[in-house]
Design an enzyme around this catalytic site. Structure first.
Site, mmCIF file in Angstrom:
data_model
loop_
_atom_site.group_PDB
_atom_site.id
_atom_site.type_symbol
_atom_site.label_atom_id
_atom_site.label_comp_id
_atom_site.label_asym_id
_atom_site.label_seq_id
_atom_site.Cartn_x
_atom_site.Cartn_y
_atom_site.Cartn_z
ATOM 1 C CE LYS A 1 5.496 26.677 76.589
ATOM 2 N NZ LYS A 1 5.952 25.526 77.330
ATOM 3 C CD GLU B 1 -4.103 59.709 95.790
ATOM 4 O OE1 GLU B 1 -4.035 58.461 95.733
ATOM 5 O OE2 GLU B 1 -4.786 60.387 95.010
ATOM 6 N NE ARG C 1 -10.240 60.227 92.712
ATOM 7 C CZ ARG C 1 -9.298 61.122 92.363
ATOM 8 N NH1 ARG C 1 -9.599 62.388 92.161
ATOM 9 N NH2 ARG C 1 -8.052 60.725 92.200
ATOM 10 C CG HIS D 1 -9.809 58.705 87.935
ATOM 11 N ND1 HIS D 1 -9.730 59.985 88.423
ATOM 12 C CD2 HIS D 1 -8.722 58.052 88.409
ATOM 13 C CE1 HIS D 1 -8.636 60.110 89.166
ATOM 14 N NE2 HIS D 1 -8.008 58.942 89.173
ATOM 15 C CG MET E 1 0.594 22.076 88.740
ATOM 16 S SD MET E 1 0.684 22.613 87.025
ATOM 17 C CE MET E 1 -0.962 23.192 86.736
ATOM 18 C CG ASP F 1 9.840 24.322 77.167
ATOM 19 O OD1 ASP F 1 10.358 24.848 78.158
ATOM 20 O OD2 ASP F 1 8.714 24.640 76.729
ATOM 21 C CB THR G 1 3.794 30.140 79.393
ATOM 22 O OG1 THR G 1 3.358 28.935 80.002
ATOM 23 C CG2 THR G 1 2.976 31.291 79.953
ATOM 24 C CD GLN H 1 11.881 27.690 80.693
ATOM 25 O OE1 GLN H 1 11.828 28.359 79.681
ATOM 26 N NE2 GLN H 1 11.523 28.162 81.879
ATOM 27 C CE LYS I 1 -4.257 59.777 89.289
ATOM 28 N NZ LYS I 1 -4.926 59.674 90.581
ATOM 29 C CB ALA J 1 -1.021 13.593 73.640
ATOM 30 C CD GLN K 1 -2.684 51.573 94.288
ATOM 31 O OE1 GLN K 1 -2.919 51.322 95.451
ATOM 32 N NE2 GLN K 1 -3.080 52.681 93.711
HETATM 33 P P1 NAP Z 1 -1.093 21.048 77.385
HETATM 34 O O1 NAP Z 1 -0.548 21.289 76.033
HETATM 35 O O2 NAP Z 1 -2.330 21.747 77.788
HETATM 36 O O3 NAP Z 1 -1.303 19.453 77.566
HETATM 37 C C1 NAP Z 1 -1.832 18.934 78.760
HETATM 38 C C2 NAP Z 1 -1.835 17.428 78.694
HETATM 39 O O4 NAP Z 1 -2.248 16.977 79.962
HETATM 40 C C3 NAP Z 1 -2.808 16.864 77.684
HETATM 41 O O5 NAP Z 1 -2.270 15.693 77.177
HETATM 42 C C4 NAP Z 1 -4.051 16.611 78.521
HETATM 43 O O6 NAP Z 1 -4.816 15.549 78.056
HETATM 44 C C5 NAP Z 1 -3.425 16.157 79.805
HETATM 45 N N1 NAP Z 1 -4.318 16.401 80.933
HETATM 46 C C6 NAP Z 1 -4.738 17.592 81.386
HETATM 47 N N2 NAP Z 1 -5.539 17.429 82.448
HETATM 48 C C7 NAP Z 1 -5.631 16.102 82.658
HETATM 49 C C8 NAP Z 1 -6.320 15.294 83.596
HETATM 50 N N3 NAP Z 1 -7.061 15.841 84.557
HETATM 51 N N4 NAP Z 1 -6.189 13.961 83.518
HETATM 52 C C9 NAP Z 1 -5.438 13.383 82.559
HETATM 53 N N5 NAP Z 1 -4.763 14.093 81.627
HETATM 54 C C10 NAP Z 1 -4.846 15.437 81.683
HETATM 55 O O7 NAP Z 1 -0.010 21.436 78.488
HETATM 56 P P2 NAP Z 1 1.580 21.332 78.384
HETATM 57 O O8 NAP Z 1 2.137 22.633 77.922
HETATM 58 O O9 NAP Z 1 1.960 20.106 77.661
HETATM 59 O O10 NAP Z 1 1.962 21.196 79.918
HETATM 60 C C11 NAP Z 1 1.709 20.011 80.625
HETATM 61 C C12 NAP Z 1 2.341 20.101 82.010
HETATM 62 O O11 NAP Z 1 3.750 20.164 81.884
HETATM 63 C C13 NAP Z 1 1.992 21.371 82.767
HETATM 64 O O12 NAP Z 1 0.797 21.227 83.471
HETATM 65 C C14 NAP Z 1 3.160 21.586 83.666
HETATM 66 O O13 NAP Z 1 2.952 20.954 84.884
HETATM 67 C C15 NAP Z 1 4.281 20.910 82.936
HETATM 68 N N6 NAP Z 1 5.249 21.889 82.398
HETATM 69 C C16 NAP Z 1 6.483 21.897 82.922
HETATM 70 C C17 NAP Z 1 7.430 22.778 82.442
HETATM 71 C C18 NAP Z 1 8.792 22.792 83.055
HETATM 72 O O14 NAP Z 1 9.619 23.609 82.648
HETATM 73 N N7 NAP Z 1 9.067 21.919 83.993
HETATM 74 C C19 NAP Z 1 7.136 23.635 81.402
HETATM 75 C C20 NAP Z 1 5.857 23.599 80.875
HETATM 76 C C21 NAP Z 1 4.928 22.714 81.386
HETATM 77 P P3 NAP Z 1 -5.956 15.707 76.936
HETATM 78 O O15 NAP Z 1 -5.255 15.712 75.629
HETATM 79 O O16 NAP Z 1 -6.819 14.547 77.178
HETATM 80 O O17 NAP Z 1 -6.631 17.034 77.231
#
Ligand code: NAP
Length: 495
Positions: free
Chosen positions: A285, A29, A56, A116, A416, A321, A281, A469, A141, A355, A204
């Site tokens: 989830k 183009e 254009r 557009h 991270m 996972d 993700t 996974q 288009k 957690a 794009q």
């Molecule tokens: P999530 O459900 O959002 O949970 C995040 C957790 O991290 C919570 O417990 C949170 O605490 C805590 N957190 C976040 N920021 C923080 C900080 N600045 N200081 C202290 N604690 C903190 O996320 P998720 O799905 O469990 O994933 C967590 C991590 O697992 C991801 O960031 C990634 O690195 C890793 N991961 C790895 C895979 C793999 O295949 N290897 C797959 C998925 C995820 P609060 O409860 O206090 O907010």
């Protein structure tokens, strides 16, 4: 066909870019509104691929600021020079018919009549199509802006109904899939930039990505579509992993990123496209569970799904996972016999920092083997509630040094990319007897892992878990077991 727009602002660069683009694109183009010293005869003489000439005006977010008469004069010249296509804005069609209508009758040049909309994807696309079609162009288009992922479905339905060659897709980040899946959608062609930074419209993607990541050349109407549901999704390495596997295993499939805000609407609208499987993700989830027809018992127990399989139009959720995390841990302590995994983890003291979803998944996985699990988390209410659900203990951050830990797991994003100098635990609290598993996979070696290695711990990062996974996901979708080492290589190369 893939069309690459030339957006250089001078003749020298335009000719250079046209030459490069002609090596990879099917159509070029020429955005002559960008070129300040445009010399159309010279460009047309140098072309080696079919060209669309577009001039254009500013009112259509182009760069041509002269009069309408001057603008149409350049398009007339393009027809005289036998351009393969000229793009005419739908509201200029009348003027074009008056000024160059006679010329067009005897010309081989095809008219692309274009609409557009840079704000939205309106509901009355078929009405717009009919108006454009009736205005007398050869190709219609219709390009709109996607404000949500489901706007792509409006474009898909339009293309299914159009009876003439039609180019249609959505602009913007939400619209990327309509560009990648243009053959499945039924668009006459798609646009791709020559390289990053040379886009002519938002969303794009560059031709290298379109060809090498999404294998657009080998896509056809029968290509099976898979994808990643999440938000954000642009950083994910899942597309490169699954698309490389599909290619290497000779499968006519493609995997695309779906940036999703509203999971319910997405799931119901995308049934129209017959997507055969999803990875899921953050942040969907958990919320996706109620949109599914069936959920595997383990995923149901954890309350999180990271994989969806379309089984004869029934969406079934799984969690890959959990086994991926357990296999990763088993590998690092050299327990390769699945029969011995249970006895290894039995009574092991496991401290999980976090957690959230991953902490929860790993805890449910280890609980099956009677590990002694303790959660440590920033938000104490969340930690206590999860500990109750799993049936295990919790502790405060300050109490970490008093915990007896055999296996320490980081399930938070602390460390991270880009905050790679952070760590969730002071290095002094680590000791050589610990196994340390950081679920973070970017970077492949976090500060926590580096600290733990220095203390002499057995360590593993999140990449193997990610790889396992993904492999299980691939198997659930296709019934084929992919080579783990190949996935590892792709993942490392793309981090
Ligand atoms: P999530 O459900 O959002 O949970 C995040 C957790 O991290 C919570 O417990 C949170 O605490 C805590 N957190 C976040 N920021 C923080 C900080 N600045 N200081 C202290 N604690 C903190 O996320 P998720 O799905 O469990 O994933 C967590 C991590 O697992 C991801 O960031 C990634 O690195 C890793 N991961 C790895 C895979 C793999 O295949 N290897 C797959 C998925 C995820 P609060 O409860 O206090 O907010």
């Amino acid at each position: 066909m893939i069309c690459v727009p030339i957006v250089a602002d001078n003749m020298k660069d335009a000719l250079r870019d046209m030459e490069s683009a002609s090596k990879v694109a099917d159509v070029i183009e020429l955005r002559i509104d960008y070129i300040s010293d445009v010399n159309l005869p010279q460009i047309m003489e140098k072309r080696t691929k079919p060209v669309i000439v577009t001039n254009r005006p500013v009112r259509e977010r182009g760069k041509f600021s002269g009069s309408e008469e001057e603008r149409l004069l350049l398009l007339k010249q393009a027809v005289q020079l036998q351009a393969d296509y000229v793009d005419i804005e739908h509201d200029s069609m009348q003027g074009v018919k008056t000024s160059i209508g006679g010329l067009l009758t005897y010309s081989k040049t095809k008219i692309i009549v274009s609409y557009h909309n840079f704000k939205e994807t309106p509901d009355n696309l078929l009405e717009i199509y009919n108006t454009l079609f009736q205005s007398g162009g050869d190709i219609v288009k219709i390009v709109t802006h996607a404000n949500s992922i489901t706007d792509n479905i409006k474009i898909y339905q339009l293309l299914q109904q159009s009876k003439t060659p039609t180019i249609s897709f959505c602009m913007g980040e939400y619209g990327i899939i309509s560009r990648i899946l243009y053959k499945i959608f039924g668009s006459y062609l798609t646009f791709a930039s020559l390289q990053k930074g040379k886009e002519s419209a938002p969303g794009q993607i560059n031709i290298e990505e379109l060809l090498n990541r999404y294998h657009v050349k080998s896509q056809n109407k029968h290509t099976k579509v898979y994808g990643l549901i999440g938000n954000p999704v642009s950083h994910s390495i899942s597309p490169v992993i699954h698309n490389t596997l599909f290619k290497e295993m000779g499968m006519n499939c493609v995997y695309v990123p779906f940036k999703v805000d509203e999971i319910d609407t997405f799931i119901s609208e995308f049934k129209k496209l017959n997507i055969l499987g999803y990875s899921v993700t953050i942040p969907h989830k958990e919320s996706i569970l109620h949109c599914l027809d069936d959920v595997d018992p383990i995923a149901g127990k954890i309350g999180a799904v990271n994989t969806v399989v379309n089984k004869n139009n029934r969406l079934v959720g799984y969690n890959t996972d959990l086994e991926a995390a357990i296999t990763t841990l088993a590998d690092v302590v050299n327990v390769s016999d699945p029969g011995l995994i249970g006895s290894y983890f039995k009574n092991k003291n496991v401290t999980i920092i976090g957690a959230g979803g991953v902490a929860r998944t790993i805890a449910f996985g280890l609980k099956r083997y009677d590990s002694n699990i303790t959660f440590v988390n920033r938000n104490t209410e969340r930690m206590k509630s999860l500990a109750r659900e799993v049936g295990c203990s919790f502790a405060s951050m300050n109490n970490l040094q008093n915990l007896e830990t055999d296996i320490l797991i980081n399930a938070t994003p602390v460390g991270m990319y880009p905050l790679i100098n952070e760590t969730p635990i002071d290095a002094n609290l680590l000791n050589s007897k610990m196994v340390v598993f950081d679920t973070i996979y970017n970077p492949a070696e976090t500060k926590l892992i580096k600290d733990a290695k220095e203390k002499g711990c057995k360590t593993v990062g999140g990449l193997p878990m990610f790889v396992y996974q993904a492999a299980e996901q691939f198997r659930l979708w296709t019934d084929k077991t992919p080579p783990i080492d190949a996935i590892k290589t792709i993942a490392y190369a793309n981090l």
